[in-house]
Design a protein around this motif. Structure first.
Motif, PDB file in Angstrom:
ATOM      1  N   ASP A   9      43.197  16.091  16.352  1.00  0.00           N
ATOM      2  CA  ASP A   9      42.871  16.705  17.447  1.00  0.00           C
ATOM      3  C   ASP A   9      43.183  16.108  18.647  1.00  0.00           C
ATOM      4  OD1 ASP A   9      41.457  18.054  19.579  1.00  0.00           O
ATOM      5  OD2 ASP A   9      39.684  17.503  18.929  1.00  0.00           O
ATOM      6  N   THR A  83      44.549  20.844  22.462  1.00  0.00           N
ATOM      7  CA  THR A  83      43.471  22.127  23.265  1.00  0.00           C
ATOM      8  C   THR A  83      44.050  22.009  24.844  1.00  0.00           C
ATOM      9  OG1 THR A  83      41.954  20.066  23.421  1.00  0.00           O
ATOM     10  CG2 THR A  83      41.884  21.752  21.519  1.00  0.00           C
ATOM     11  N   GLU A 115      39.411  27.628  19.701  1.00  0.00           N
ATOM     12  CA  GLU A 115      38.857  26.196  19.814  1.00  0.00           C
ATOM     13  C   GLU A 115      37.323  26.269  19.750  1.00  0.00           C
ATOM     14  OE1 GLU A 115      39.578  24.116  23.582  1.00  0.00           O
ATOM     15  OE2 GLU A 115      38.559  22.152  22.789  1.00  0.00           O
ATOM     16  N   ASP A 136      30.994  22.631  23.124  1.00  0.00           N
ATOM     17  CA  ASP A 136      31.877  21.569  23.192  1.00  0.00           C
ATOM     18  C   ASP A 136      32.634  21.195  24.458  1.00  0.00           C
ATOM     19  OD1 ASP A 136      34.064  19.592  22.660  1.00  0.00           O
ATOM     20  OD2 ASP A 136      35.077  20.760  21.005  1.00  0.00           O
TER      21      ASP A 136
HETATM   22 MG    MG Z   1      38.027  18.626  22.319  1.00  0.00          MG
END
Ligand code: MG
Ligand code: LMR
Length: 487
Positions: A9, A83, A115, A136
């Motif tokens: 990630d 992201t 996401e 998040d």
């Molecule tokens: Mg993240």
């Protein structure tokens, strides 16, 4: 060898990789984790999102080493997502093609709702069932997922992130401006209020780790740690007011010093906006979501009902002979259903009882002698998913057995004891669990025994009960319960 998958990630603040080993169809465990605070989005926010050369260089070096690690585990698949930093960057393609050329790795840039979905779906599958919103908080953005009945039903993404706010406001000492920016962004949230917020991502984990240290919390598990909005806000206020030296004494790690305040501010404003009462820390997030969306691709992104991946992983790995546990689970369940009302046991404890029964033999994977202690240790430490801390503590405690003792005799003075139900309750569940084990001493199947219950007397009928009769002497019974064996 069982197959491994690596999931990377590339966040705006940290880049992380998990290496996951699959132990059977839907069961897995993490065998390696690595994090690098590369801060890919550094100085991007004051440069219209453009990634800077030094940040890209750092990230590329770390990617190279992550891949060496992944290959050392012979990972068959390497899944890599990126992201907010790469979503925003006009020069993202420069970085993506560089990584493809230098490392033959394809980076998949996911959009905000995806996401949010991945983080939320990981929580929906790997935390106990609940109605909640997962949040998040990342370096560049924050992702929201509304979870209901085991599914993500709505997603949302906002450009509020720790590094973004640090660079745009906090570096200029403008906390007020940061708050206004957050609140304005939150006006667009399509959610009303929610009782429970699940915190996902590095900031929430850092705050939880610090809070658990402060409270001397008895379990070493971030995933599933639960607190109230009052405790969370008071700790958040202490973080917001702290000097770097004070942050250290609050147990915030140095690599978080410059993002913990914007992160805390974002979380506090969100919790207020959603009128949250309870906050739960998730140890899982986007990476687990990416892994699960691959693992569960033919199962509508959810585990079969009553399936627990941690329990299955323990059985796959340690219970070479799992049959006795399965039979004990089936017998315990029948006994529980006959006598739980008489013993004043709420029905929901059947879940913990059945899991404990299945896990009885895992300690044998370590050593036969004192195997109950090994089962206890394995359960306490390796049960992570789909269970609350109270459930994990109870299951692990039930696995401790000592001849002639009650379960409450075995509660440790310090530690997880504070998470257990009262003595009468644990003693009653323990009796059912170990009674089933004793009744199956001859390793018959549970279906060979007939059970009946009347007036506090449990009658068990079966052909071979010689060993059971002998071993029953080791088991103290709760008051108002007696057992009769009939051959
Ligand atoms: Mg993240
Ligand atoms: C992210 O940007 O998603 C992560 O890097 C979050 C963090 O705080 O490490």
């Amino acid at each position: 060898m069982a197959q491994c998958t690596a999931i990377i990630d590339i966040g705006s603040n940290s880049m992380r990789m998990a290496v996951v080993q699959k132990t059977s169809r839907f069961a897995f465990h993490i065998i390696h984790e690595v994090k690098s605070s590369v801060r890919l989005s550094e100085a991007a926010y004051t440069n219209s999102g453009h990634l800077q050369k030094s940040a890209m260089d750092r990230t590329a070096s770390a990617v190279g080493e992550f891949l060496l690690i992944a290959r050392s585990f012979k990972a068959r698949k390497i899944l890599c997502v990126a992201t907010s930093a790469l979503r925003d960057a006009p020069n993202a393609s420069e970085f993506i093609s560089r990584i493809r050329q230098e490392h033959s790795l394809n980076i998949k840039v996911i959009d905000g709702p995806r996401e949010a979905y991945l983080g939320g779906m990981a929580c929906a599958n790997l935390l106990p069932p609940m109605e909640a919103i997962s949040v998040d908080v990342g370096g560049g953005s924050s992702e929201f997922a509304h979870i209901s009945k085991g599914k993500v039903i709505q997603m949302f993404s906002l450009n509020i992130g720790t590094v973004r706010l640090k660079e745009l406001f906090m570096d200029q000492g403008d906390v007020e401006g940061a708050s206004r920016y957050i609140d304005k962004a939150l006006d667009a949230l399509p959610f009303e209020s929610i009782q429970t917020l699940i915190g996902v991502g590095g900031t929430f984990r850092a705050l939880t780790r610090a809070l658990m240290k402060k409270e001397d919390y008895p379990l070493k598990k971030l995933h599933g740690y639960t607190t109230t909005k009052e405790i969370f806000n008071a700790f958040g206020d202490a973080v917001m007011d702290a000097s770097p030296k004070k942050l250290k004494s609050l147990n915030i790690k140095p690599d978080r010093f410059d993002t913990i305040k914007p992160g805390t501010l974002i979380l506090q404003r969100i919790a207020m906006r959603l009128q949250v009462k309870t906050l739960i820390c998730s140890g899982v997030g986007v990476r687990e979501g990416v892994y699960l969306s691959d693992l569960l691709r033919n199962a509508s992104d959810c585990f079969p009902s009553n399936y627990n991946p941690s329990v299955r992983y323990l059985l796959d790995t340690y219970a070479t002979f799992s049959n006795h546990g399965i039979e004990c689970a089936s017998l315990s369940k029948r006994i529980f259903e006959l006598i739980h009302v008489h013993l004043d046991l709420p029905i929901h404890y059947r879940t913990e009882l059945v899991i404990a029964a299945k896990l009885l033999p895992i300690g044998l994977g370590i050593r036969y002698y004192a195997y109950q202690k090994h089962s206890h240790y394995l359960a306490l430490n390796a049960l992570d998913y789909g269970l609350s801390h109270a459930q994990i503590a109870l299951i692990a405690h039930l696995l401790l057995f000592k001849k002639g003792n009650t379960s409450s005799d075995l509660v440790p003075k310090n530690g997880y004891g504070s998470l257990l139900p009262d003595a009468k309750t644990i003693d009653a569940i323990y009796t059912i669990l170990w009674l089933s084990h004793i009744l199956l001493a001859q390793r018959n199947s549970a279906s060979s025994l007939a059970l009946s219950f009347a007036g506090g007397l449990l009658t068990v009928e079966g052909k071979e009960l010689y060993l059971a009769r002998e071993q029953l002497k080791n088991l103290p019974l709760p008051p108002h319960l007696s057992i009769q064996l009939r051959s």
